[in-house]
Structures are given as structure tokens and as C-alpha cells.
Motif scaffolding. Structure first.
Motif, PDB file in Angstrom:
ATOM      1  N   LEU A  47      28.216  46.968 -12.779  1.00  0.00           N
ATOM      2  CA  LEU A  47      28.964  48.098 -13.333  1.00  0.00           C
ATOM      3  C   LEU A  47      30.409  47.718 -13.617  1.00  0.00           C
ATOM      4  CD1 LEU A  47      27.666  51.058 -11.133  1.00  0.00           C
ATOM      5  CD2 LEU A  47      27.101  50.563 -13.521  1.00  0.00           C
ATOM      6  N   PHE A  48      30.995  46.982 -12.695  1.00  0.00           N
ATOM      7  CA  PHE A  48      32.380  46.572 -12.882  1.00  0.00           C
ATOM      8  C   PHE A  48      32.472  45.532 -13.988  1.00  0.00           C
ATOM      9  CE2 PHE A  48      36.541  44.858 -11.959  1.00  0.00           C
ATOM     10  CZ  PHE A  48      37.243  46.014 -11.678  1.00  0.00           C
ATOM     11  N   GLN A  49      31.474  44.676 -14.119  1.00  0.00           N
ATOM     12  CA  GLN A  49      31.472  43.689 -15.196  1.00  0.00           C
ATOM     13  C   GLN A  49      31.430  44.365 -16.564  1.00  0.00           C
ATOM     14  OE1 GLN A  49      28.312  40.959 -14.191  1.00  0.00           O
ATOM     15  NE2 GLN A  49      29.613  39.867 -12.733  1.00  0.00           N
ATOM     16  N   ARG A  50      30.702  45.479 -16.666  1.00  0.00           N
ATOM     17  CA  ARG A  50      30.699  46.236 -17.922  1.00  0.00           C
ATOM     18  C   ARG A  50      32.100  46.778 -18.224  1.00  0.00           C
ATOM     19  NH1 ARG A  50      25.516  49.580 -16.865  1.00  0.00           N
ATOM     20  NH2 ARG A  50      26.982  51.291 -17.002  1.00  0.00           N
ATOM     21  N   LEU A  51      32.774  47.241 -17.200  1.00  0.00           N
ATOM     22  CA  LEU A  51      34.137  47.735 -17.377  1.00  0.00           C
ATOM     23  C   LEU A  51      35.075  46.594 -17.786  1.00  0.00           C
ATOM     24  CD1 LEU A  51      36.115  50.067 -17.261  1.00  0.00           C
ATOM     25  CD2 LEU A  51      36.236  49.765 -14.780  1.00  0.00           C
ATOM     26  N   LEU A  52      34.877  45.407 -17.216  1.00  0.00           N
ATOM     27  CA  LEU A  52      35.680  44.252 -17.604  1.00  0.00           C
ATOM     28  C   LEU A  52      35.442  43.874 -19.065  1.00  0.00           C
ATOM     29  CD1 LEU A  52      35.360  41.957 -14.463  1.00  0.00           C
ATOM     30  CD2 LEU A  52      37.377  43.235 -15.217  1.00  0.00           C
ATOM     31  N   GLU A  53      34.205  43.972 -19.516  1.00  0.00           N
ATOM     32  CA  GLU A  53      33.894  43.685 -20.917  1.00  0.00           C
ATOM     33  C   GLU A  53      34.603  44.689 -21.827  1.00  0.00           C
ATOM     34  OE1 GLU A  53      32.473  41.958 -24.335  1.00  0.00           O
ATOM     35  OE2 GLU A  53      32.539  41.154 -22.307  1.00  0.00           O
ATOM     36  N   SER A  54      34.616  45.941 -21.429  1.00  0.00           N
ATOM     37  CA  SER A  54      35.321  46.960 -22.193  1.00  0.00           C
ATOM     38  C   SER A  54      36.819  46.663 -22.237  1.00  0.00           C
ATOM     39  CB  SER A  54      35.052  48.333 -21.570  1.00  0.00           C
ATOM     40  OG  SER A  54      35.738  49.333 -22.254  1.00  0.00           O
ATOM     41  N   ALA A  55      37.370  46.203 -21.120  1.00  0.00           N
ATOM     42  CA  ALA A  55      38.791  45.840 -21.072  1.00  0.00           C
ATOM     43  C   ALA A  55      39.071  44.679 -22.017  1.00  0.00           C
ATOM     44  CB  ALA A  55      39.197  45.485 -19.646  1.00  0.00           C
ATOM     45  N   GLU A  57      37.413  43.908 -24.738  1.00  0.00           N
ATOM     46  CA  GLU A  57      37.324  44.404 -26.111  1.00  0.00           C
ATOM     47  C   GLU A  57      38.559  45.228 -26.493  1.00  0.00           C
ATOM     48  OE1 GLU A  57      33.640  46.557 -26.215  1.00  0.00           O
ATOM     49  OE2 GLU A  57      32.433  44.736 -26.070  1.00  0.00           O
ATOM     50  N   THR A  58      39.093  45.968 -25.544  1.00  0.00           N
ATOM     51  CA  THR A  58      40.232  46.842 -25.808  1.00  0.00           C
ATOM     52  C   THR A  58      41.562  46.095 -25.822  1.00  0.00           C
ATOM     53  OG1 THR A  58      39.054  48.685 -24.782  1.00  0.00           O
ATOM     54  CG2 THR A  58      41.431  48.935 -25.043  1.00  0.00           C
ATOM     55  N   ARG A  68      44.254  45.544 -16.832  1.00  0.00           N
ATOM     56  CA  ARG A  68      44.180  46.935 -17.294  1.00  0.00           C
ATOM     57  C   ARG A  68      42.735  47.294 -17.603  1.00  0.00           C
ATOM     58  NH1 ARG A  68      49.061  49.283 -20.545  1.00  0.00           N
ATOM     59  NH2 ARG A  68      50.697  48.652 -19.131  1.00  0.00           N
ATOM     60  N   LEU A  69      42.309  48.430 -17.091  1.00  0.00           N
ATOM     61  CA  LEU A  69      40.946  48.901 -17.299  1.00  0.00           C
ATOM     62  C   LEU A  69      40.982  50.197 -18.098  1.00  0.00           C
ATOM     63  CD1 LEU A  69      39.569  48.296 -13.704  1.00  0.00           C
ATOM     64  CD2 LEU A  69      39.385  46.793 -15.704  1.00  0.00           C
ATOM     65  N   PRO A  70      40.320  50.214 -19.271  1.00  0.00           N
ATOM     66  CA  PRO A  70      40.324  51.416 -20.112  1.00  0.00           C
ATOM     67  C   PRO A  70      39.298  52.421 -19.599  1.00  0.00           C
ATOM     68  CG  PRO A  70      39.063  49.699 -21.193  1.00  0.00           C
ATOM     69  CD  PRO A  70      39.602  49.108 -19.918  1.00  0.00           C
ATOM     70  N   CYS A  71      39.715  53.218 -18.654  1.00  0.00           N
ATOM     71  CA  CYS A  71      38.804  54.122 -17.960  1.00  0.00           C
ATOM     72  C   CYS A  71      39.637  55.276 -17.415  1.00  0.00           C
ATOM     73  CB  CYS A  71      38.153  53.343 -16.818  1.00  0.00           C
ATOM     74  SG  CYS A  71      36.913  54.215 -15.882  1.00  0.00           S
ATOM     75  N   SER A  72      39.067  56.462 -17.417  1.00  0.00           N
ATOM     76  CA  SER A  72      39.796  57.566 -16.794  1.00  0.00           C
ATOM     77  C   SER A  72      39.870  57.313 -15.290  1.00  0.00           C
ATOM     78  CB  SER A  72      39.103  58.900 -17.073  1.00  0.00           C
ATOM     79  OG  SER A  72      37.902  59.006 -16.333  1.00  0.00           O
ATOM     80  N   VAL A  73      40.914  57.795 -14.669  1.00  0.00           N
ATOM     81  CA  VAL A  73      41.063  57.621 -13.221  1.00  0.00           C
ATOM     82  C   VAL A  73      39.891  58.269 -12.497  1.00  0.00           C
ATOM     83  CG1 VAL A  73      42.475  58.250 -11.222  1.00  0.00           C
ATOM     84  CG2 VAL A  73      43.565  57.353 -13.297  1.00  0.00           C
ATOM     85  N   GLU A  74      39.473  59.433 -12.956  1.00  0.00           N
ATOM     86  CA  GLU A  74      38.343  60.136 -12.327  1.00  0.00           C
ATOM     87  C   GLU A  74      37.075  59.276 -12.380  1.00  0.00           C
ATOM     88  OE1 GLU A  74      35.676  63.819 -13.664  1.00  0.00           O
ATOM     89  OE2 GLU A  74      37.750  64.368 -13.229  1.00  0.00           O
ATOM     90  N   ASP A  75      36.768  58.706 -13.542  1.00  0.00           N
ATOM     91  CA  ASP A  75      35.584  57.859 -13.663  1.00  0.00           C
ATOM     92  C   ASP A  75      35.716  56.589 -12.829  1.00  0.00           C
ATOM     93  OD1 ASP A  75      34.060  59.537 -15.235  1.00  0.00           O
ATOM     94  OD2 ASP A  75      34.534  58.516 -17.111  1.00  0.00           O
TER      95      ASP A  75
END
Length: 101
Positions: A47-55, A57-58, A68-75
Motif C-alpha cells: 500500500l505504501f509502495q503505491r503511494l510512493l509511485e503516486s509521489a 508521478e506527481t 512528499r506524499l500526495p495524499c490527504s492527511v485523513e487518508d
């Protein structure tokens, strides 16, 4: 209870600080991102690796300061809860889908 981490806060060995937020978010440090310490073990979780991939790309690979992680704080808090729960249980990985991550 969340602890506030800023540039001057020392992070213990085996941990790193990530900056979490979305464009337009408000944060106490004024840059739209909140800082969170995470254990390095998170880097291996799918799950965290998916977030890293999004980071990647962003923001690309080069950034100044914390990751930096492009994610809402709540999520992000929910993601952290899921990963911590799985690590405590020693169970299989979730297929969680986060809205803004």
C-alpha cells in the motif's frame, strides 16, 4: 494523539519523516503539508509502495526536504492505521483503496 514534527525535531533511528498533503491543504508549517514520522519498514508495504509511485508521478525523484506524499492527511492516517494493524497481526496485506492517494 499526533505529535507535531518540524524541521528541528530529531527522528529516531529506523524512522523517517514524510510530508503529507494535497495542493490547497492548510498545515501548521504554512507549506500545505503536515510532517509525520514513519518506520522505514513502511517502505516495503504494498500500500505504501503505491503511494510512493503516486509521489514519483506527481513530484518526480528530486525534492528538497522530506519525502512528499500526495495524499490527504485523513487518508494517510487511515493507511498508517491499516499498515500498523497488519504488522501487529503479522497478517496478509490489504487491498485498501484510498480516495486521495
Amino acid at each position: 494523539m499526533e505529535m507535531a514534527y518540524n524541521k528541528k525535531t530529531k527522528v529516531k533511528k529506523g524512522w523517517l519523516v514524510v510530508a503529507v498533503g494535497l495542493d490547497g491543504d492548510e498545515a501548521p508549517n504554512g507549506d500545505g503539508f503536515r510532517r509525520f514520522p514513519i518506520p522505514i519498514s513502511y517502505l516495503h508495504h504494498p500500500l505504501f509502495q503505491r503511494l510512493l509511485e503516486s509521489a514519483r508521478e506527481t513530484y518526480g525523484y528530486k525534492t528538497a526536504g522530506p519525502l512528499r506524499l500526495p495524499c490527504s492527511v485523513e487518508d494517510f492516517l487511515h493507511l498508517r492505521w491499516v499498515i500498523d494493524r497488519e504488522q501487529r497481526a503479522g497478517g496478509s496485506h490489504s487491498t485498501l483503496s484510498l480516495h486521495a492517494c
